[in-house]
Design a protein around this motif. Sequence first.
Motif, PDB file in Angstrom:
ATOM      1  N   LYS A  30      49.192  48.373  41.216  1.00  0.00           N
ATOM      2  CA  LYS A  30      47.807  48.088  41.589  1.00  0.00           C
ATOM      3  C   LYS A  30      46.990  49.358  41.440  1.00  0.00           C
ATOM      4  O   LYS A  30      47.505  50.457  41.649  1.00  0.00           O
ATOM      5  CB  LYS A  30      47.713  47.617  43.044  1.00  0.00           C
ATOM      6  CG  LYS A  30      48.362  46.291  43.310  1.00  0.00           C
ATOM      7  CD  LYS A  30      48.197  45.920  44.782  1.00  0.00           C
ATOM      8  CE  LYS A  30      48.962  44.666  45.115  1.00  0.00           C
ATOM      9  NZ  LYS A  30      48.883  44.371  46.560  1.00  0.00           N
ATOM     10  N   GLY A  31      45.729  49.183  41.101  1.00  0.00           N
ATOM     11  CA  GLY A  31      44.842  50.329  40.968  1.00  0.00           C
ATOM     12  C   GLY A  31      43.526  50.077  41.683  1.00  0.00           C
ATOM     13  O   GLY A  31      43.022  48.957  41.697  1.00  0.00           O
ATOM     14  N   TRP A  32      42.999  51.119  42.284  1.00  0.00           N
ATOM     15  CA  TRP A  32      41.696  51.082  42.930  1.00  0.00           C
ATOM     16  C   TRP A  32      40.844  52.181  42.313  1.00  0.00           C
ATOM     17  O   TRP A  32      41.282  53.328  42.222  1.00  0.00           O
ATOM     18  CB  TRP A  32      41.825  51.304  44.436  1.00  0.00           C
ATOM     19  CG  TRP A  32      42.475  50.178  45.155  1.00  0.00           C
ATOM     20  CD1 TRP A  32      41.851  49.122  45.755  1.00  0.00           C
ATOM     21  CD2 TRP A  32      43.878  49.975  45.389  1.00  0.00           C
ATOM     22  NE1 TRP A  32      42.780  48.273  46.325  1.00  0.00           N
ATOM     23  CE2 TRP A  32      44.036  48.777  46.112  1.00  0.00           C
ATOM     24  CE3 TRP A  32      45.025  50.682  45.025  1.00  0.00           C
ATOM     25  CZ2 TRP A  32      45.274  48.285  46.499  1.00  0.00           C
ATOM     26  CZ3 TRP A  32      46.265  50.197  45.401  1.00  0.00           C
ATOM     27  CH2 TRP A  32      46.378  49.011  46.134  1.00  0.00           C
ATOM     28  N   GLY A  33      39.649  51.818  41.868  1.00  0.00           N
ATOM     29  CA  GLY A  33      38.729  52.798  41.301  1.00  0.00           C
ATOM     30  C   GLY A  33      38.828  52.965  39.800  1.00  0.00           C
ATOM     31  O   GLY A  33      38.124  53.790  39.226  1.00  0.00           O
ATOM     32  N   TRP A  34      39.663  52.221  39.136  1.00  0.00           N
ATOM     33  CA  TRP A  34      39.820  52.320  37.682  1.00  0.00           C
ATOM     34  C   TRP A  34      38.930  51.261  37.038  1.00  0.00           C
ATOM     35  O   TRP A  34      39.011  50.081  37.370  1.00  0.00           O
ATOM     36  CB  TRP A  34      41.287  52.090  37.280  1.00  0.00           C
ATOM     37  CG  TRP A  34      42.210  53.042  37.959  1.00  0.00           C
ATOM     38  CD1 TRP A  34      42.808  52.873  39.174  1.00  0.00           C
ATOM     39  CD2 TRP A  34      42.607  54.327  37.505  1.00  0.00           C
ATOM     40  NE1 TRP A  34      43.562  53.979  39.488  1.00  0.00           N
ATOM     41  CE2 TRP A  34      43.456  54.891  38.477  1.00  0.00           C
ATOM     42  CE3 TRP A  34      42.337  55.057  36.355  1.00  0.00           C
ATOM     43  CZ2 TRP A  34      44.023  56.147  38.345  1.00  0.00           C
ATOM     44  CZ3 TRP A  34      42.909  56.305  36.221  1.00  0.00           C
ATOM     45  CH2 TRP A  34      43.747  56.840  37.205  1.00  0.00           C
ATOM     46  N   SER A  35      38.111  51.646  36.092  1.00  0.00           N
ATOM     47  CA  SER A  35      37.167  50.702  35.487  1.00  0.00           C
ATOM     48  C   SER A  35      37.857  49.656  34.602  1.00  0.00           C
ATOM     49  O   SER A  35      37.393  48.524  34.519  1.00  0.00           O
ATOM     50  CB  SER A  35      36.105  51.444  34.676  1.00  0.00           C
ATOM     51  OG  SER A  35      36.708  52.162  33.624  1.00  0.00           O
TER      52      SER A  35
END
Length: 185
Positions: A126-131
């Motif tokens: 999971k990623g947070w802040g990646w466009s």
Amino acid sequence: MKELLANENEPKSIVMTVNAGAIPANHWSQDAEIGGGRIIGEACHFIDLALHLVGSPIASCQVQALGRSSSSAICDDKVVVTLGFEDGSFAAIHYLANGHKGFPKERIEVFCSGRILQLDNFQKLKGWGWSQFSKMNLWRQDKGQSACAKSFVDAIRRGTQTPIPRSDIFQVSRTAIEAATMARR
């Protein structure tokens, strides 16, 4: 994770939690002469992963061990290994054998540039802040062993550079031995 972090020039903060599971003190892996202990035999792979994700040489290593064993076995399986890197990054590897079997075995979290990546059991990222990225799920756990072995064999066949630089292998080995020594003090 490595691809997403490739263009990040800021230091990274990495938290690795390994719910390793208990192994009896008389197990061969806990014997200093045969198995070398769990830091040298298993946690070394997480030291290697931290080095790979950061991409900068290890500058320091500290270890905090939970309790001490009164037996002659090593039992270095409840430790936090903290690594500092030359670029200012750090990694805290929580390698623990005192957890519950129902809890996930491995979680890696990377904090960098106002973004976070979280990998659970080498299956869910999971990623947070990646466009351009939010999550990726694999049907099966993939720790990369097959791809690494194939890359190594291909390099031998072609006479090209091995997939893991020799300097990284030596650096991880030295750090794992140093960490295991500190855990036994």
